[in-house]
Design a protein around this motif. Structure first.
Motif, short mmCIF file in Angstrom:
data_model
loop_
_atom_site.label_atom_id
_atom_site.label_comp_id
_atom_site.label_asym_id
_atom_site.label_seq_id
_atom_site.Cartn_x
_atom_site.Cartn_y
_atom_site.Cartn_z
N GLN A 42 0.83 -1.20 0.00
CA GLN A 42 0.00 0.00 0.00
C GLN A 42 0.87 1.26 0.00
O GLN A 42 0.59 2.23 -0.71
N LYS A 43 1.95 1.23 0.77
CA LYS A 43 2.85 2.37 0.85
C LYS A 43 3.49 2.67 -0.50
O LYS A 43 3.57 3.82 -0.93
N ILE A 44 3.92 1.62 -1.19
CA ILE A 44 4.59 1.80 -2.47
C ILE A 44 3.60 2.15 -3.58
O ILE A 44 3.79 3.10 -4.34
N LEU A 45 2.51 1.39 -3.66
CA LEU A 45 1.59 1.56 -4.77
C LEU A 45 0.71 2.80 -4.63
O LEU A 45 0.02 3.17 -5.59
N SER A 46 0.73 3.45 -3.47
CA SER A 46 -0.03 4.69 -3.32
C SER A 46 0.52 5.78 -4.24
O SER A 46 -0.12 6.81 -4.44
N LEU A 47 1.69 5.54 -4.78
CA LEU A 47 2.29 6.49 -5.71
C LEU A 47 1.53 6.54 -7.03
O LEU A 47 1.56 7.55 -7.74
N LEU A 48 0.82 5.45 -7.36
CA LEU A 48 0.09 5.37 -8.62
C LEU A 48 -1.37 5.75 -8.42
O LEU A 48 -1.95 5.48 -7.36
N LEU A 49 -1.95 6.36 -9.42
CA LEU A 49 -3.36 6.74 -9.34
C LEU A 49 -4.25 5.50 -9.33
O LEU A 49 -3.99 4.54 -10.07
N TYR A 98 22.73 14.22 2.40
CA TYR A 98 23.59 14.89 3.37
C TYR A 98 23.84 14.01 4.60
O TYR A 98 24.97 13.89 5.06
N GLY A 99 22.77 13.38 5.10
CA GLY A 99 22.89 12.59 6.33
C GLY A 99 23.07 11.11 6.10
O GLY A 99 23.23 10.35 7.06
N GLY A 100 23.05 10.67 4.87
CA GLY A 100 23.15 9.25 4.57
C GLY A 100 22.35 8.93 3.33
O GLY A 100 21.92 9.83 2.60
N PRO A 101 22.11 7.64 3.08
CA PRO A 101 21.37 7.25 1.89
C PRO A 101 19.92 7.76 1.92
O PRO A 101 19.28 7.76 2.96
N ILE A 102 19.45 8.20 0.76
CA ILE A 102 18.05 8.56 0.56
C ILE A 102 17.47 7.53 -0.40
O ILE A 102 18.03 7.29 -1.47
N GLN A 103 16.37 6.91 -0.01
CA GLN A 103 15.70 5.96 -0.89
C GLN A 103 14.45 6.61 -1.46
O GLN A 103 13.63 7.15 -0.73
N LYS A 118 8.33 9.47 -4.51
CA LYS A 118 8.00 9.31 -3.10
C LYS A 118 9.24 8.87 -2.33
O LYS A 118 9.90 7.90 -2.71
N PRO A 119 9.60 9.57 -1.25
CA PRO A 119 10.73 9.14 -0.42
C PRO A 119 10.30 7.93 0.43
O PRO A 119 9.23 7.94 1.03
N LEU A 120 11.14 6.91 0.47
CA LEU A 120 10.85 5.72 1.27
C LEU A 120 11.66 5.70 2.57
O LEU A 120 11.20 5.17 3.57
N GLN A 131 12.71 17.72 5.02
CA GLN A 131 11.53 18.25 4.33
C GLN A 131 11.13 17.38 3.14
O GLN A 131 9.99 17.42 2.68
N ILE A 132 12.07 16.58 2.67
CA ILE A 132 11.78 15.74 1.51
C ILE A 132 10.68 14.73 1.81
O ILE A 132 10.00 14.24 0.90
N ALA A 133 10.47 14.43 3.09
CA ALA A 133 9.46 13.45 3.46
C ALA A 133 8.10 14.07 3.78
O ALA A 133 7.16 13.36 4.16
N LEU A 134 7.99 15.41 3.66
CA LEU A 134 6.72 16.06 3.97
C LEU A 134 5.63 15.62 2.99
O LEU A 134 5.88 15.41 1.82
N THR A 135 4.42 15.50 3.52
CA THR A 135 3.26 15.14 2.68
C THR A 135 2.13 16.10 2.97
O THR A 135 1.75 16.27 4.13
N PRO A 136 1.56 16.75 1.96
CA PRO A 136 1.98 16.73 0.55
C PRO A 136 3.31 17.45 0.37
O PRO A 136 3.74 18.22 1.23
#
Length: 203
Positions: A42-49, A98-103, A118-120, A131-136
């Protein structure tokens, strides 16, 4: 006699408890695993309409050739289809922030245009790169519709690097890493389009 009986009762109770625990673990573990998989899906596929696909993309991960890219690495890839036609490719990318890996999960339409990002996972600084993880996330949303040739190659950079893209306030390295990873993903899609979309795919 009463003491022996008491010890026997305790042993029986202990044995019953162990048996019950083993039974619960045996039957609960698969259920927990199924629920965790459903949440991850659900977390991953929420990226798709909704309605843009009718398969289960995560059940059939793509084999990715040469996953190490210029500035990032692809960890996984999935194909979403509708009526047996490819509708989107999901690329799970990892780039050094900056702080490590970003997925990042990067969704690319069959026509090569970015659908969503979508940042994981990340380890960026609170209030800055985080801020990259802010939604929306208006900044990530601004990438939608972009493609490998739009903007042109030199413009795939931050404005402070003579490119086209704004940055997250106070988070230059996070922003730069994200732009690079997205550009990498689009370039990879372009170079491996046939493999990613599968035989008989329509652009």
């Amino acid at each position: 006699m009463s003491r022996a009986r008491g010890v026997l009762v305790l042993l029986l109770l202990a044995g019953s408890g162990i048996a019950a625990t083993a039974w619960l673990q045996r039957f609960a573990t698969p259920l927990i695993a199924t629920q965790q998989k459903a949440l991850q899906s659900q977390k991953i596929l929420s990226l798709l309409l909704p309605g843009s696909y009718d398969n289960q993309p995560l059940d059939q991960p793509l084999a990715l050739a040469e996953p190490q890219l210029a500035t990032s690495r692809l960890l996984a890839g999935y194909r979403a289809t509708r009526a047996a036609r490819p509708s989107a490719i999901l690329l799970h990318s990892q780039v050094q922030g900056y702080g490590g890996p970003i997925q990042l999960l990067i969704a690319i339409g069959a026509n090569g245009k970015l659908l969503a990002i979508k940042p994981l996972a990340h380890n960026e600084s609170p209030g800055l790169g985080a801020q990259i993880a802010l939604t929306p996330n208006p900044w990530l949303a601004s990438f939608a519709g972009k493609s490998l040739g739009n903007p042109a190659e030199p413009a795939w950079a931050l404005k402070k690097d003579n490119g086209q893209f704004d940055q997250l306030a106070g988070a230059t390295l996070t922003s730069r890493a994200t732009v690079s990873a997205v550009h990498d993903a689009l370039r990879y899609f372009d170079e491996h389009r046939a493999q990613l979309l599968g035989e008989g795919a329509h652009d």
